[in-house]
Design a protein around this motif. Structure first.
Motif, PDB file in Angstrom:
ATOM      1  N   UNK A   1       0.828  -1.215   0.000  1.00 40.69           N
ATOM      2  CA  UNK A   1       0.000   0.000   0.000  1.00 40.69           C
ATOM      3  C   UNK A   1       0.857   1.257   0.000  1.00 40.69           C
ATOM      4  N   UNK A   2       1.901   1.259   0.822  1.00 35.51           N
ATOM      5  CA  UNK A   2       2.793   2.408   0.882  1.00 35.51           C
ATOM      6  C   UNK A   2       3.532   2.596  -0.442  1.00 35.51           C
ATOM      7  N   UNK A   3       3.997   1.493  -1.019  1.00 36.57           N
ATOM      8  CA  UNK A   3       4.698   1.582  -2.308  1.00 36.57           C
ATOM      9  C   UNK A   3       3.777   2.135  -3.382  1.00 36.57           C
ATOM     10  N   UNK A   4       2.550   1.650  -3.426  1.00 36.49           N
ATOM     11  CA  UNK A   4       1.592   2.144  -4.418  1.00 36.49           C
ATOM     12  C   UNK A   4       1.396   3.652  -4.278  1.00 36.49           C
ATOM     13  N   UNK A   5       1.176   4.113  -3.062  1.00 32.57           N
ATOM     14  CA  UNK A   5       0.962   5.551  -2.824  1.00 32.57           C
ATOM     15  C   UNK A   5       2.188   6.368  -3.204  1.00 32.57           C
ATOM     16  N   UNK A   6       3.339   5.943  -2.735  1.00 33.65           N
ATOM     17  CA  UNK A   6       4.562   6.717  -2.978  1.00 33.65           C
ATOM     18  C   UNK A   6       4.992   6.691  -4.437  1.00 33.65           C
ATOM     19  N   UNK A   7       4.865   5.532  -5.094  1.00 35.58           N
ATOM     20  CA  UNK A   7       5.205   5.473  -6.514  1.00 35.58           C
ATOM     21  C   UNK A   7       4.280   6.383  -7.310  1.00 35.58           C
ATOM     22  N   UNK A   8       3.004   6.412  -6.942  1.00 39.31           N
ATOM     23  CA  UNK A   8       2.054   7.280  -7.646  1.00 39.31           C
ATOM     24  C   UNK A   8       2.373   8.752  -7.387  1.00 39.31           C
ATOM     25  N   UNK A   9       2.785   9.075  -6.172  1.00 38.73           N
ATOM     26  CA  UNK A   9       3.106  10.471  -5.822  1.00 38.73           C
ATOM     27  C   UNK A   9       4.403  10.943  -6.469  1.00 38.73           C
ATOM     28  N   UNK A  10       5.468  10.129  -6.333  1.00 34.12           N
ATOM     29  CA  UNK A  10       6.802  10.591  -6.700  1.00 34.12           C
ATOM     30  C   UNK A  10       7.433   9.851  -7.865  1.00 34.12           C
ATOM     31  N   UNK A  11       6.852   8.722  -8.259  1.00 33.71           N
ATOM     32  CA  UNK A  11       7.457   7.890  -9.291  1.00 33.71           C
ATOM     33  C   UNK A  11       8.313   6.805  -8.669  1.00 33.71           C
ATOM     34  N   UNK A  12       8.501   5.750  -9.407  1.00 31.13           N
ATOM     35  CA  UNK A  12       9.252   4.585  -8.930  1.00 31.13           C
ATOM     36  C   UNK A  12      10.694   4.956  -8.602  1.00 31.13           C
TER      37      UNK A  12
END
Length: 193
Positions: A15-26
């Motif tokens: 869940x955290x990875x999904x949010x952060x990748x969407x916010x800042x990119x992989x």
């Protein structure tokens, strides 16, 4: 205890990875930020996901992907209405994964595994559209036309889902016009004497 902390650690990490990748990119998201957001030690992120790219692979698998049973949505003899039901079902699934869909479309340019997964998803969508058209058409449509129509509608749906975060920019009747165009093109033509 926060509601998120009640989830298993692996789910919190995803869940955290999904949010952060969407916010800042992989590429701009370090695993330390993922661990911090998930409220887990950084080593636990690497325990579940050896490489950061493994997080993307796991996120791809979270996309709603169950096949849609044509018998549930088909209106026999009415291709347009059957396709409306299909689009409605697909849109409902998109609503459950809007952020994830956006993230994966964006990352497909730089990550082959994501691009391959999205292509596989597109091919499944073509097959779903084809099955609905064939079931609704009761054998009165040419297979070559069905294949073309399925590809066109799958492209339209894929495009819509790829820009879903801009949904307010999409004219509300655009998909309806596309559905009617496809249904009209597939309608049986009277025999010319």
């Amino acid at each position: 205890m926060a509601e998120q902390d009640e989830l298993p650690a692996k789910e919190r990490i995803l869940g955290a990875a999904e949010e952060l990748f969407a916010e800042s990119g992989f590429d701009a998201t370090p695993t330390s930020r993922i661990a911090e957001r998930a409220n887990v030690p950084k080593g636990l992120v690497h325990y579940y996901f050896r490489r950061k790219a493994d997080l993307l692979t796991a996120l791809i698998k979270r996309l709603p992907d169950e096949p849609i049973d044509p018998a549930r949505i088909v209106v026999p003899g009415d291709i347009a209405e059957s396709l409306r039901h299909l689009v409605s079902e697909l849109d409902a699934r998109l609503a459950r994964s809007r952020m994830l869909s956006h993230l994966l479309w964006r990352e497909s340019d730089t990550h082959r595994a994501v691009r391959d997964a999205l292509d596989e998803r597109f091919q499944r969508l073509v097959r779903q559209v084809r099955a609905v058209i064939l079931a609704a058409g009761d054998g009165d449509v040419a297979v070559a036309d069905v294949d073309s129509a399925a590809g066109l509608l799958a492209l339209a749906m894929s495009y819509r889902h790829s820009v879903a975060r801009h949904a307010s920019d999409d004219p509300p009747d655009l998909m309806e016009r596309e559905l009617n165009f496809i249904a009209d093109a597939l309608a049986p033509r009277p025999a010319v004497s």
